[in-house]
Design a protein around this motif. Structure first.
Motif, short mmCIF file in Angstrom:
data_model
loop_
_atom_site.label_atom_id
_atom_site.label_comp_id
_atom_site.label_asym_id
_atom_site.label_seq_id
_atom_site.Cartn_x
_atom_site.Cartn_y
_atom_site.Cartn_z
N ALA A 97 37.34 24.28 -55.32
CA ALA A 97 37.01 25.57 -55.94
C ALA A 97 36.06 25.38 -57.13
N ALA A 98 36.33 24.38 -57.95
CA ALA A 98 35.49 24.15 -59.13
C ALA A 98 34.08 23.73 -58.73
N PHE A 99 33.98 22.80 -57.81
CA PHE A 99 32.66 22.31 -57.42
C PHE A 99 31.91 23.32 -56.55
N ALA A 100 32.64 24.16 -55.82
CA ALA A 100 31.98 25.21 -55.03
C ALA A 100 31.30 26.22 -55.96
N ALA A 101 31.98 26.56 -57.05
CA ALA A 101 31.40 27.50 -58.01
C ALA A 101 30.17 26.89 -58.69
N ALA A 102 30.28 25.63 -59.09
CA ALA A 102 29.16 24.96 -59.75
C ALA A 102 27.96 24.84 -58.80
N THR A 103 28.23 24.50 -57.55
CA THR A 103 27.16 24.36 -56.56
C THR A 103 26.52 25.71 -56.28
N ALA A 104 27.33 26.76 -56.21
CA ALA A 104 26.80 28.10 -55.94
C ALA A 104 25.88 28.55 -57.07
N GLU A 105 26.18 28.17 -58.29
CA GLU A 105 25.30 28.50 -59.42
C GLU A 105 23.94 27.83 -59.23
N LEU A 106 23.96 26.57 -58.84
CA LEU A 106 22.71 25.85 -58.63
C LEU A 106 21.91 26.45 -57.47
N VAL A 111 17.26 29.41 -55.44
CA VAL A 111 16.69 30.51 -54.65
C VAL A 111 15.90 31.46 -55.55
N ASP A 112 16.35 31.64 -56.77
CA ASP A 112 15.63 32.50 -57.71
C ASP A 112 14.24 31.93 -57.98
N LEU A 113 14.15 30.61 -58.17
CA LEU A 113 12.85 29.98 -58.39
C LEU A 113 11.97 30.11 -57.15
N SER A 114 12.58 29.95 -56.00
CA SER A 114 11.85 30.09 -54.75
C SER A 114 11.34 31.52 -54.58
N ILE A 149 13.30 35.16 -48.25
CA ILE A 149 13.81 34.54 -49.47
C ILE A 149 14.56 35.56 -50.31
N SER A 150 14.08 36.81 -50.31
CA SER A 150 14.77 37.87 -51.04
C SER A 150 16.17 38.08 -50.47
N ASN A 151 16.26 38.02 -49.14
CA ASN A 151 17.56 38.16 -48.48
C ASN A 151 18.46 36.96 -48.82
N ASN A 152 17.86 35.78 -48.86
CA ASN A 152 18.62 34.58 -49.22
C ASN A 152 19.16 34.67 -50.64
N TYR A 153 18.39 35.31 -51.50
CA TYR A 153 18.84 35.47 -52.90
C TYR A 153 20.09 36.34 -52.95
N ASP A 154 20.08 37.45 -52.19
CA ASP A 154 21.26 38.33 -52.16
C ASP A 154 22.48 37.57 -51.65
N LEU A 155 22.28 36.75 -50.62
CA LEU A 155 23.38 35.97 -50.06
C LEU A 155 23.89 34.95 -51.07
N ALA A 156 22.97 34.29 -51.79
CA ALA A 156 23.37 33.29 -52.79
C ALA A 156 24.14 33.94 -53.93
N ASN A 299 7.98 25.42 -60.89
CA ASN A 299 9.21 25.86 -60.22
C ASN A 299 9.64 24.89 -59.12
N LEU A 300 8.67 24.33 -58.41
CA LEU A 300 9.00 23.36 -57.36
C LEU A 300 9.64 22.11 -57.96
N ASN A 301 9.14 21.68 -59.11
CA ASN A 301 9.74 20.54 -59.80
C ASN A 301 11.18 20.86 -60.23
N ALA A 302 11.34 22.10 -60.70
CA ALA A 302 12.68 22.52 -61.12
C ALA A 302 13.63 22.56 -59.93
N MET A 303 13.15 23.00 -58.79
CA MET A 303 13.97 23.04 -57.58
C MET A 303 14.38 21.64 -57.13
#
Length: 337
Positions: A97-106, A111-114, A149-156, A299-303
């Motif tokens: 649960a803890a790592f799923a939340a942390a990973t979901a944030e990343l 996806v926001d950068l993308s 990508i916009s749809n992927n953002y909503d899903l993320a 942004n690509l470097n950040a990703m």
């Protein structure tokens, strides 16, 4: 807390300059304390084990023959095995649960950068298409990529919200990146004899052999040939089960040693990879500030840095879970980390 139960792994925690990463990680003990106070399941596991202990004591007191005492002990060891399994499942659930939340944030930040890059491409394509510089087919491809990508953002975003809800249900605490536990110092020094001595499967098999030996000794001298053959078969079955249990326990010991060693090595590799990616990102950031590279390249470097962070989190999670499994097999409560 330092747990000495092999394999030392120095963990270097880097502050992620662009992502949601804790500047100071929490402790596993604090996380489990919150979870056990909020989740009633753990209390049930503990009560079941206490009940089994009471029944064992009562059975031993009331036992009229040795076989009754062994049967009481066998029931308790079976309950102990069930308790260890339930506690380990609870341990894994909290870690997941803890790592799923942390990973979901990343994931959301990546996806926001993308999406930022896709938006720039879309706006550029709008201008070029209006001026007849690109074909309609190319324009539609860019538009579809942006919408995807916009749809992927909503899903993320939904995935992160769901992960936070799951974390709250399990621990009773609102998710915060500072709650992500750090990897504890851990050394696996147990011998194979230590491992075998704590194996509930091996202990149950040993008790079964003793019970069958007592049954053989209690056979009437005038027992039928079939009764004798049945008991002989039961004896052989118990002996084979004991041999298999000992072999399985030895294999699990070797497997745990190799798993911990490999995961510790992989964790160090992922830590080094993340450090290199962070240096690369900082270098790119300086280039961006000087106008050498575009925002899209930044942004690509950040990703790439976020991806390295995700890989590091995955390595940390797997190693922490293996530590818990190791402690459980050695009869220790992993929630005490």
């Amino acid at each position: 807390m330092k747990t000495k139960t092999g394999i030392m792994c120095p963990i270097v925690v880097f502050a992620l300059a662009i992502a949601v990463a804790p500047l100071s990680a929490g402790s596993l003990k604090d996380l489990f304390t919150a979870a056990t106070q909020s989740n009633q399941d753990y209390s049930v596991y503990t009560l079941d084990l206490e009940l089994a202990q009471l029944k064992k004591t009562k059975g031993e007191i009331e036992a009229k023959v040795e076989s009754d005492r062994l049967s009481a002990q066998n029931s308790y060891v079976s309950a102990l095995a069930s308790y260890r399994s339930s506690v380990l499942d609870f341990y894994d659930e909290v870690i997941e649960a803890a790592f799923a939340a942390a990973t979901a944030e990343l994931d959301l930040e990546s996806v926001d950068l993308s999406l930022q890059n896709a938006k720039v491409d879309k706006e550029y394509a709008d201008t070029r298409f209006k001026n007849g510089l690109i074909s309609e087919e190319t324009y539609k491809e860019i538009d579809i990529a942006y919408k995807t990508i916009s749809n992927n953002y909503d899903l993320a975003a939904w995935t992160l919200l769901d992960a936070k809800n799951v974390f709250f249900l399990i621990t009773g605490r609102e998710w915060d990146s500072s709650l992500l536990p750090e990897v504890p110092d851990f050394s696996f020094t147990a011998s194979v004899d230590d491992w075998l001595a704590k194996s509930t499967s091996l202990e149950i098999a040993n008790l079964s052999v003793k019970i069958q030996e007592l049954k053989t000794a209690s056979l009437a001298t005038n027992a039928s040939a079939y009764d004798k053959r049945i008991q002989e078969t039961e004896n052989r079955k118990a002996e084979v089960s004991l041999s298999n249990a000992e072999s399985d326990a030895k294999r699990s010991y070797e497997s745990m040693k190799i798993t911990l060693r490999n995961q510790a090595a992989l964790l160090q590799i992922r830590t080094d990879e993340y450090a290199l990616e962070e240096l690369s990102y900082q270098d790119g950031l300086r280039q961006y500030e000087k106008g050498i590279i575009s925002q899209s390249d930044k942004n690509l470097n950040a990703m790439s840095l976020l991806s390295a962070r995700k890989n590091l989190l995955a390595a940390e999670k797997n190693y922490i879970k293996s530590i818990g499994s190791c402690l459980s097999s050695l009869g220790e409560n992993p929630l005490g980390l």
